[in-house]
Design an enzyme around this catalytic site. Structure first.
Site, PDB file in Angstrom:
ATOM      1  N   CYS A 238       0.804  -1.229   0.000  1.00 34.37           N
ATOM      2  CA  CYS A 238       0.000   0.000   0.000  1.00 34.37           C
ATOM      3  C   CYS A 238       0.832   1.271   0.000  1.00 34.37           C
ATOM      4  O   CYS A 238       0.291   2.360  -0.223  1.00 34.37           O
ATOM      5  CB  CYS A 238      -0.941   0.006   1.207  1.00 34.37           C
ATOM      6  SG  CYS A 238      -2.102  -1.380   1.247  1.00 34.37           S
ATOM      7  N   HIS A 317      12.539   1.275   5.058  1.00 31.72           N
ATOM      8  CA  HIS A 317      12.340  -0.143   4.746  1.00 31.72           C
ATOM      9  C   HIS A 317      12.843  -0.986   5.918  1.00 31.72           C
ATOM     10  O   HIS A 317      14.003  -0.894   6.312  1.00 31.72           O
ATOM     11  CB  HIS A 317      13.116  -0.513   3.476  1.00 31.72           C
ATOM     12  CG  HIS A 317      12.549  -1.701   2.757  1.00 31.72           C
ATOM     13  ND1 HIS A 317      12.321  -2.905   3.375  1.00 31.72           N
ATOM     14  CD2 HIS A 317      12.158  -1.870   1.459  1.00 31.72           C
ATOM     15  CE1 HIS A 317      11.811  -3.762   2.509  1.00 31.72           C
ATOM     16  NE2 HIS A 317      11.704  -3.169   1.336  1.00 31.72           N
ATOM     17  N   HIS A 401      -2.006  19.813   6.772  1.00 35.19           N
ATOM     18  CA  HIS A 401      -2.900  18.722   6.377  1.00 35.19           C
ATOM     19  C   HIS A 401      -2.151  17.391   6.428  1.00 35.19           C
ATOM     20  O   HIS A 401      -0.957  17.323   6.115  1.00 35.19           O
ATOM     21  CB  HIS A 401      -3.449  18.955   4.969  1.00 35.19           C
ATOM     22  CG  HIS A 401      -4.102  20.287   4.787  1.00 35.19           C
ATOM     23  ND1 HIS A 401      -5.322  20.602   5.343  1.00 35.19           N
ATOM     24  CD2 HIS A 401      -3.684  21.405   4.126  1.00 35.19           C
ATOM     25  CE1 HIS A 401      -5.640  21.853   5.029  1.00 35.19           C
ATOM     26  NE2 HIS A 401      -4.665  22.359   4.289  1.00 35.19           N
ATOM     27  N   HIS A 405      -2.593   6.949   5.286  1.00 26.77           N
ATOM     28  CA  HIS A 405      -3.134   5.825   4.523  1.00 26.77           C
ATOM     29  C   HIS A 405      -4.340   5.214   5.231  1.00 26.77           C
ATOM     30  O   HIS A 405      -4.257   4.825   6.396  1.00 26.77           O
ATOM     31  CB  HIS A 405      -2.056   4.769   4.315  1.00 26.77           C
ATOM     32  CG  HIS A 405      -2.567   3.447   3.846  1.00 26.77           C
ATOM     33  ND1 HIS A 405      -3.380   3.325   2.732  1.00 26.77           N
ATOM     34  CD2 HIS A 405      -2.407   2.182   4.335  1.00 26.77           C
ATOM     35  CE1 HIS A 405      -3.681   2.050   2.550  1.00 26.77           C
ATOM     36  NE2 HIS A 405      -3.116   1.338   3.513  1.00 26.77           N
ATOM     37  N   HIS A 434     -14.390   5.481   5.150  1.00 20.95           N
ATOM     38  CA  HIS A 434     -15.832   5.299   5.248  1.00 20.95           C
ATOM     39  C   HIS A 434     -16.479   5.235   3.862  1.00 20.95           C
ATOM     40  O   HIS A 434     -17.298   4.351   3.590  1.00 20.95           O
ATOM     41  CB  HIS A 434     -16.436   6.449   6.053  1.00 20.95           C
ATOM     42  CG  HIS A 434     -17.920   6.381   6.222  1.00 20.95           C
ATOM     43  ND1 HIS A 434     -18.794   7.031   5.372  1.00 20.95           N
ATOM     44  CD2 HIS A 434     -18.684   5.740   7.140  1.00 20.95           C
ATOM     45  CE1 HIS A 434     -20.038   6.787   5.769  1.00 20.95           C
ATOM     46  NE2 HIS A 434     -20.005   6.019   6.833  1.00 20.95           N
ATOM     47  N   ASN A 438     -10.511   0.751   1.920  1.00 18.42           N
ATOM     48  CA  ASN A 438      -9.060   0.744   1.729  1.00 18.42           C
ATOM     49  C   ASN A 438      -8.769   0.507   0.250  1.00 18.42           C
ATOM     50  O   ASN A 438      -8.890  -0.619  -0.240  1.00 18.42           O
ATOM     51  CB  ASN A 438      -8.428  -0.347   2.598  1.00 18.42           C
ATOM     52  CG  ASN A 438      -6.914  -0.407   2.466  1.00 18.42           C
ATOM     53  OD1 ASN A 438      -6.320   0.258   1.615  1.00 18.42           O
ATOM     54  ND2 ASN A 438      -6.285  -1.213   3.298  1.00 18.42           N
TER      55      ASN A 438
END
Length: 515
Positions: A238, A317, A401, A405, A434, A438
């Protein structure tokens, strides 16, 4: 007593959001801190002002004869002047040629699936029952859905609406084409850029990597030019959207005067899990159809119309650690059914990756006051008292802002708590989860589109996009708005933004929504 009349019941305490603040705490923890931040940040300016004043006064007192003598002196040292000028010109030229070129985000577009692909919870569970899931697996999925923070308006691909489902290669390609081409059509329409003008193409999709590649499908569809630099990123989870932006940025540093397109998506059709292992059922409940296309440019002429400028990309990573490597793992269960397994250690591993990432990002974005506080606390902890709590920098001083994710409620809750954010800072993430679920690497773009639709992004505002992915990776991208940003004509929030935000209680939306 009291004449047999019971005393009136005490007045109920006002809700927490209506209580007056504890002013003592506010002064100690908020205003003093902000004052300290202002003092340290502007200390250099305060010191420079008297120095500049002295220089101006001394220049005003200089005798014209002294200036004439200086000019005569320079005439007799012409060689020295020429050498110094040549060095300055050479240095300026090297600086201009080697400095990183600005990368502008001209515009982006998010794919909005058609209404017939929406799936309500009852339909989802009914289809799952027909697919042969055990009663225990069905009950587990029901609980996950109810607590997930997803609405009943999210989308699953066409093949999953069929009974029985048809997760064929043809249907998976059809899903990929509808998402990618839908987003790209909107992007080309809103920017007016011709496909032939694209010099760099980066596509990321973790779980679906056909031959020819997804990037080749786009080249074929839009007849992109033959010398295009195309890349196809697979299996990176993702957080691959930020990786794709980083790769596009590096390419734009090498190839001048061109456009780069980044397409971020995920494919569900062939990656639906049909077994009963609970750790592999969670992705079925959370992942939904979605994708985004982003147009980047290094052309100076595009600055006027671009929305944002890319400031930083920080990638972390943790794959060297075995637990981190295997916490999100695609495998087969005992019955030979393939799915993605989520480890119970996922949140702890994500927290460690986040800590490393923000430690690297902090010096790049935080004001000096926050860096000094963090350093002082660290020194005190190491030197005097090991029980001193580490200072958590206030990232609200660095960003207006936050695009966290939308991987699930737990991810958003933990970041809100650990970064000490306000509900408004995670509103875009919760509402994206909502409304769209995802959508993997593209979720951070649905969140930015939400902020734009609300009219909250103003010139100079800084946006932090942060994403987590298998491997395990935590990646951040920092953007700065170049103007007051209006939503794109094809915004995915266009027809529903007035209903948001909705108030969520234990994952359920109440009937009351705020404007």
């Amino acid at each position: 007593m009291n004449g047999g009349v019971a005393p009136p019941p005490p007045a109920p305490a006002p809700p927490s959001h209506r209580r007056l603040p504890d002013f003592l705490q506010s002064v100690n923890l908020k205003y003093v801190k902000l004052g300290y931040h202002y003092l340290i940040t502007h200390l250099l300016t305060l010191l420079l002002l008297p120095i500049m004043a002295v220089i101006i006064l001394e220049a005003g007192r200089t005798d014209p004869d002294d200036l004439l003598q200086l000019w005569v002196h320079l005439q007799y040292n012409l060689v020295s002047v020429l050498v110094l000028s040549a060095v300055l010109v050479f240095g300026a030229t090297v600086y201009v040629l080697t400095r990183p070129r600005p990368v502008y985000l001209v515009d982006f577009a998010c794919y909005k699936p058609p209404d017939h692909l929406k799936v309500c919870f009852e339909e989802f569970l009914h289809h799952s029952k027909l697919c042969g899931f055990s009663d225990d697996a069905l009950e587990f999925q029901r609980k996950i859905l109810e607590r997930s923070g997803l609405s009943e308006e999210t989308y699953v691909p066409e093949a999953m609406h069929l009974i029985p489902p048809e997760p064929t290669m043809a249907n998976a390609r059809a899903e990929a084409e509808s998402v990618m081409f839908g987003a790209l059509d909107n992007l080309f329409k809103s920017t007016g850029v011709k496909p032939k003008d694209i010099g760099i193409l980066v596509v990321n999709c973790s779980l679906f990597n056909p031959t020819p590649s997804l990037s080749a499908m786009i080249v074929n569809k839009y007849k992109l030019r033959g010398n295009i630099r195309s890349f196809n990123l697979g299996g990176m989870g993702c957080s691959a959207g930020v990786i794709a932006v980083d790769l596009a940025r590096d390419m734009l540093q090498v190839h001048r005067n061109t456009y780069a397109v980044v397409v971020s998506t995920e494919n569900i059709t062939q990656n639906w899990y049909f077994g009963n292992r609970k750790s592999m059922l969670i992705p079925n409940c959370l992942f939904r159809v979605g994708g985004a296309a982003v147009l980047l440019s290094n052309r100076g002429a595009d600055r006027r119309r671009a929305k944002y400028c890319l400031r930083h990309v920080v990638r972390t990573h943790k794959g060297a650690d075995q637990k981190a490597f295997s916490c999100v793992y695609q495998e087969q269960d005992s019955e030979g059914k393939t799915g993605v397994s989520l480890s119970k250690d996922l949140m702890a591993i994500a927290g460690g990756a986040l800590k490393t990432n923000i430690t690297t990002l902090g010096p790049l974005v935080l004001p000096i006051s926050e860096q000094l506080l963090f350093f002082a606390t660290l020194v005190a902890k190491k030197t005097f008292n090991a029980k001193i709590k580490p200072y958590i920098p206030d990232f609200k001083l660095a960003f207006e802002h936050f695009c966290i994710h939308a991987g699930g409620r737990a991810v958003i809750d933990e970041l809100e708590k650990n970064l000490q954010l306000e509900p408004v800072h995670v509103e875009a993430s919760r509402m994206t989860l909502h409304r769209f679920g995802n959508t993997s690497s593209s979720s951070i773009w649905y969140e930015l589109a939400y902020m734009e639709a609300k009219g909250r992004v103003r010139r100079g505002h800084r946006i932090w996009q942060i994403a987590f992915g298998s491997g395990f990776k935590c990646n951040s991208a920092v953007w700065q708005a170049l103007r007051n940003v209006r939503p794109s004509p094809e915004s995915p929030w266009e027809d529903c933004i007035d209903r948001y935000p909705v108030e969520l209680i234990d994952g359920f939306a109440t009937n009351n929504s705020q404007q």
